[in-house]
Scaffold this active site. Structure first.
Site, PDB file in Angstrom:
ATOM      1  N   GLU A   1       1.932  -8.739   2.657  1.00  0.00           N
ATOM      2  CA  GLU A   1       1.225  -8.641   3.929  1.00  0.00           C
ATOM      3  C   GLU A   1       1.992  -9.392   5.021  1.00  0.00           C
ATOM      4  O   GLU A   1       2.874 -10.197   4.715  1.00  0.00           O
ATOM      5  CB  GLU A   1      -0.175  -9.246   3.763  1.00  0.00           C
TER       6      GLU A   1
ATOM      7  N   HIS B   1       3.035  -3.554   5.731  1.00  0.00           N
ATOM      8  CA  HIS B   1       3.376  -4.160   4.434  1.00  0.00           C
ATOM      9  C   HIS B   1       4.138  -3.192   3.536  1.00  0.00           C
ATOM     10  O   HIS B   1       3.960  -1.978   3.623  1.00  0.00           O
ATOM     11  CB  HIS B   1       2.135  -4.702   3.706  1.00  0.00           C
TER      12      HIS B   1
ATOM     13  N   ASP C   1       2.926  -3.235  -7.808  1.00  0.00           N
ATOM     14  CA  ASP C   1       1.785  -4.142  -7.651  1.00  0.00           C
ATOM     15  C   ASP C   1       0.563  -3.707  -8.455  1.00  0.00           C
ATOM     16  O   ASP C   1       0.528  -2.603  -9.011  1.00  0.00           O
ATOM     17  CB  ASP C   1       1.429  -4.280  -6.155  1.00  0.00           C
TER      18      ASP C   1
ATOM     19  N   ASP D   1      -0.368  -2.045   8.453  1.00  0.00           N
ATOM     20  CA  ASP D   1       0.049  -3.330   9.023  1.00  0.00           C
ATOM     21  C   ASP D   1       1.519  -3.636   8.715  1.00  0.00           C
ATOM     22  O   ASP D   1       1.985  -4.758   8.904  1.00  0.00           O
ATOM     23  CB  ASP D   1      -0.860  -4.473   8.541  1.00  0.00           C
TER      24      ASP D   1
END
Ligand code: F6R
Length: 261
Positions: free
Chosen positions: A143, A138, A67, A136
Site C-alpha cells: 500500500e 499498490h 499475496d 491507490d
C-alpha cells in the site's frame, strides 16, 4: 518501461498470455510470479486454453503468488489459495508441490515470510512476475507508504483497498485488514515484470505509476526502476498518460524481430 495500449481487455489478456507462454516454452522449468484479483482472470483463461488446445506444458513450472489475506484458510472461498485453484491450477498441470501461495494461517508469520523469500531464491528467482495495480497504486499489497525496498511481510490494508475488495465479500466488515505480501524489493528482483490494468478506475494509478515520480505514494512507480517492465493497459486505463501518443508511436514503429539483432 514499455507501455502498450490495447483496444480491449481481451487483447491485453492474450498478449500477456503470449509472454508467459513464451517464457515457459523457452524455459520449461520457468518460475512464474502470479497475481490474483479480477485483472489476470483473462490471462489465466487464455493460458488454460493454450494448455488444452496447444499443449502448453506447465509440468516443470514453479509458481509463487504475490499475496494472501491473513486469517483466511486455503478453503475459504475468498482466499487467494482458493482463487488460484479455481481459476488456474486445477485446469493446468503445474505440479502441486511446485505451487507457492503465502500462508494466511501460519503460526509464525515472520518465519514464514523468511522461508518464502528463501524459497524464491532456492528456485532460482522469478522469471516473469504478473502484476495488477490497485486504484491507490499498490502492487501486490504494498500500500502507499510501503518501502520500495520492502520484502515479504505482513501489511495493513488501506481503507481504499478494503473498499475496492468489498465487492468480493458479503460486506466491507468481512474483508480482512491484514495481508501477507511480497515486498516491492522482492518484486523488483524478478527478471521481467508484466503489469496489467484495464478500466477508468485504474487511470489515475497508471498515470502515477508510469509518469509520476518514483515514490512510496504509488508503489507501482517502482517499476520505473526495473530494466524490463511492461505495462499492458486498455484505452481507459491510459486516459491520464501525458505521453500516450509517444507510447503509441513507439509501438507502431517497433522494429520487427528479424532486424533487431
Ligand atoms: C492481487 C494483488 C493486487 C491486485 C490489485 C488489483 O494478488 O496483488 O495488487 O492486483 O488489487 O486488483 P484487481 O485486479 O481486482 O483490480
Amino acid at each position: 518501461m514499455e507501455v502498450i495500449i490495447y483496444p480491449t481487455y481481451d487483447e491485453i489478456s492474450k498478449a500477456a498470455a503470449a509472454v508467459v507462454a513464451e517464457t515457459v516454452n523457452n524455459k520449461p522449468n520457468a518460475v512464474l510470479g502470479l497475481a490474483t484479483g479480477s485483472t489476470p482472470l483473462g490471462l489465466y483463461k487464455e493460458l488454460i486454453r493454450m494448455h488444452r488446445e496447444e499443449g502448453l506444458d506447465f509440468s516443470h513450472v514453479t509458481t509463487f503468488n504475490l499475496d494472501e489475506y491473513v486469517g483466511l484458510s486455503p478453503d475459504h472461498d475468498q482466499s487467494y489459495h482458493y482463487f488460484m485453484d479455481e481459476n488456474f491450477f486445477k485446469h493446468v498441470n503445474v505440479p502441486p508441490e511446485n505451487v507457492h501461495v503465502p500462508s494466511g494461517t501460519t503460526q509464525n508469520y515472520r518465519a514464514f515470510c523468511e522461508w518464502y523469500e528463501d524459497r524464491i531464491d532456492e528456485c532460482g528467482g522469478i522469471d516473469v512476475q504478473v502484476l495488477g495495480i490497485g486504484s491507490d497504486g499498490h502492487i501486490a499489497f504494498n500500500e502507499p507508504g510501503s518501502s520500495l525496498g520492502s520484502r515479504t511481510r505482513i501489511k495493513t490494508l488501506a481503507k481504499q483497498t478494503i473498499e475496492d475488495n468489498a465487492r468480493f465479500f458479503e460486506s466491507k466488515e468481512d474483508v480482512p485488514i491484514y495481508a501477507i505480501t511480497m515486498g516491492v524489493g522482492t518484486i523488483l528482483e524478478a527478471d521481467k515484470l508484466l503489469l496489467l490494468a484495464n478500466g477508468a478506475n485504474k487511470a489515475a494509478a497508471i498515470g502515477a505509476a508510469v509518469e509520476g515520480p518514483v515514490s512510496v505514494a504509488c508503489t507501482a512507480s517502482a517499476l520505473q526502476l526495473h530494466p524490463d517492465s511492461v505495462i499492458m493497459i486498455d484505452q481507459k486505463a491510459a486516459e491520464n498518460l501525458k505521453m500516450r501518443e509517444y507510447y503509441e508511436w513507439i509501438q507502431a514503429n517497433k522494429p520487427g524481430a528479424p532486424n533487431t539483432s
